[in-house]
Design an enzyme around this catalytic site. Structure first.
Site, short mmCIF file in Angstrom:
data_model
loop_
_atom_site.label_atom_id
_atom_site.label_comp_id
_atom_site.label_asym_id
_atom_site.label_seq_id
_atom_site.Cartn_x
_atom_site.Cartn_y
_atom_site.Cartn_z
N TRP A 184 0.83 -1.21 0.00
CA TRP A 184 0.00 0.00 0.00
C TRP A 184 0.86 1.25 0.00
O TRP A 184 0.47 2.27 -0.59
CB TRP A 184 -0.99 -0.02 1.18
CG TRP A 184 -1.95 -1.15 1.05
CD1 TRP A 184 -2.03 -2.26 1.84
CD2 TRP A 184 -2.97 -1.33 0.03
NE1 TRP A 184 -3.03 -3.11 1.39
CE2 TRP A 184 -3.60 -2.56 0.29
CE3 TRP A 184 -3.37 -0.57 -1.07
CZ2 TRP A 184 -4.65 -3.06 -0.51
CZ3 TRP A 184 -4.42 -1.06 -1.86
CH2 TRP A 184 -5.03 -2.28 -1.58
N ASP A 239 -1.21 6.52 6.48
CA ASP A 239 -2.28 5.62 6.05
C ASP A 239 -2.46 4.61 7.16
O ASP A 239 -1.64 3.71 7.35
CB ASP A 239 -1.87 4.93 4.74
CG ASP A 239 -2.89 3.86 4.30
OD1 ASP A 239 -3.90 3.67 5.00
OD2 ASP A 239 -2.64 3.22 3.27
N LYS A 261 -11.71 -2.13 7.45
CA LYS A 261 -10.89 -3.07 8.22
C LYS A 261 -11.16 -2.94 9.71
O LYS A 261 -11.49 -3.92 10.36
CB LYS A 261 -9.42 -2.84 7.90
CG LYS A 261 -9.04 -3.52 6.59
CD LYS A 261 -8.08 -2.77 5.75
CE LYS A 261 -8.02 -3.39 4.36
NZ LYS A 261 -7.37 -2.53 3.39
C1 LIG Z 1 -6.86 -2.02 2.35
C2 LIG Z 1 -5.85 -0.97 2.41
C3 LIG Z 1 -5.84 0.11 1.50
C4 LIG Z 1 -6.81 0.20 0.34
O1 LIG Z 1 -8.05 0.61 0.77
P1 LIG Z 1 -9.25 0.89 -0.25
O2 LIG Z 1 -10.29 1.41 0.67
O3 LIG Z 1 -9.59 -0.40 -0.89
O4 LIG Z 1 -8.80 1.91 -1.23
C5 LIG Z 1 -4.90 1.10 1.66
N1 LIG Z 1 -4.01 1.05 2.67
C6 LIG Z 1 -3.97 0.04 3.55
C7 LIG Z 1 -2.96 0.03 4.64
C8 LIG Z 1 -4.90 -1.00 3.45
O5 LIG Z 1 -4.86 -2.01 4.33
#
Ligand SMILES: *Cc1c(COP(=O)(O)O)cnc(C)c1O
Length: 388
Positions: free
Chosen positions: A129, A199, A223
């Protein structure tokens, strides 16, 4: 018209409704869901969703049917923001936004809003990511890879003595938990006065953090905070002043902050679910309690791995291990496939690792219950005895 068929059918309908209500009370079979996202939700949240789906109490309409400009939704989104502020002890100098486009759109919005044309941004690359974030940022400006562990297939985080931070960077971006590789920053990188952008999609609200160290935190909800469809963005006010004018409206932090996330139709349902999850977190005791639970769950699984005499092998370096996503391998791919299949038969679902790491991954986000972890650890022992 007394005793008409109409009256009769009403009575019949009432009986049927009562039956249906009885039927919903029947125990629903749920498995232990180790999926990496969308992921398991707290059962009390799902039950409340079910209970109020046809009509919100006192409103007479489903949350799926209300206006995003109604008083009801205003109450829902304000309560979600207030609860988030309470959980994180968020100072007033930060704005909260509930946006769409997933964490992935933030890979674009961050540089679009915060990376000036003549500037450069630092990225600490610790997994898939972060790489995606770099890829999008490069389309919009100058990126400096301030550290990367790609050459080691991201089995650990970049160490401090390896960082090459630029003191003039517009910001430093990092990924606090690497969902695919099973690594996690225990402490946020110290970056001095350069704004820290994070993030936190896969570990937000999983532990206490000193939010004042961050300039911007973003996280897709699916998540650790709710359902897919909403992304939380927390931004320090002074960063909003950097936003250049003339950005496309939907990609403009300043506009979304001014409009309190209601510039266009909010993802009403996803915000509602998010609000229920935040209230659940507060109710169980906030970040302190969830951190205790997460620490216990991760410890149980890692102890199971480390006590297996090498039958199970963690893929992440110990110092970098994640509490949220626990990645491990077995002696052969055949055994891994067998493990996944037999675990699923025991209602342990979603354990297949990401293809770039292989093996197994147990995602045990906030809502994942400790009983499910105990079941997994028991299964791991059994499986080793039969196949080791
Ligand atoms: C799942 C994930 C993403 C992507 O998220 P989306 O909502 O599908 O764009 C980005 N960063 C991390 C750390 C993730 O676990």
């Amino acid at each position: 018209m007394s005793g008409t068929p109409y009256g009769k059918s009403m009575a019949k309908a009432a009986v049927e409704a009562a039956r249906a209500a009885g039927a919903t009370k029947k125990k629903v079979e749920r498995v232990y869901n180790f999926n990496p996202g969308p992921a398991t939700l707290p059962l009390p949240v799902l039950e409340e969703l079910q209970k109020n789906l046809l009509a919100l109490p006192g409103v007479g309409m489903s949350v799926l049917e209300i206006s995003h400009r109604s008083k009801t939704f205003d109450g829902i989104i304000s309560a979600a923001e207030a609860d988030l502020r309470k959980l994180l002890n968020l100072p007033d100098t930060y704005a909260v936004m509930f946006l769409q486009g997933g964490a992935s759109l933030q890979f674009t919005m961050v540089p679009m809003n915060l990376l000036p044309k003549d500037g450069s941004a630092d990225y600490l690359v610790s997994g898939h990511w972060s790489e995606r974030a770099v890829k999008e940022a490069k389309k919009l400006g100058k990126v400096n890879i301030a550290g990367s562990t790609e050459s080691e297939n991201f089995r650990r985080l970049p160490r401090r003595d390896e960082w090459k931070l630029d003191p003039k960077a517009a910001y430093v971006h990092f990924t606090s938990n690497n969902t695919i590789y099973g690594t996690e920053w225990w402490k946020e990188p110290e970056v001095g006065s350069v704004p820290l952008v994070c993030d936190a999609s896969s570990n937000i609200l999983s532990k206490w953090i000193d939010v004042k160290k961050y300039a911007l935190i973003y996280a897709g909800a699916q998540k650790n905070m709710g359902a897919a469809g909403v992304t939380t963005v927390i931004i320090r006010d002074d960063l909003l002043e950097r936003v250049p004018s003339g950005l496309p409206s939907m990609l403009d932090y300043k506009l979304h902050a001014q409009k309190k996330s209601a510039y266009n139709t909010s993802p009403v349902f996803a915000v509602y679910v998010l609000g229920l999850v935040l209230r659940w977190l507060l109710k169980i005791g906030g970040l302190k309690e969830i951190e205790r639970r997460n620490e216990e769950k991760a410890r149980l699984i890692y102890e199971g791995i480390d006590a297996s005499g090498g039958f199970y092998r963690g893929t992440a370096e110990k110092e970098s291990r994640s509490r949220m996503n626990i990645t491990f391998r077995l002696p052969s791919e055949e055994l891994e496939a067998k493990f996944i299949q037999e675990a699923a038969e025991q209602k342990l679902s979603g354990l297949k690792g990401h293809r770039s790491v292989g093996g197994l991954r147990a995602s045990v986000f906030n809502a994942f219950p400790v009983e499910g972890v105990q079941a997994l650890v028991g299964f791991m022992k059994d499986f080793q005895q039969k196949n080791g």
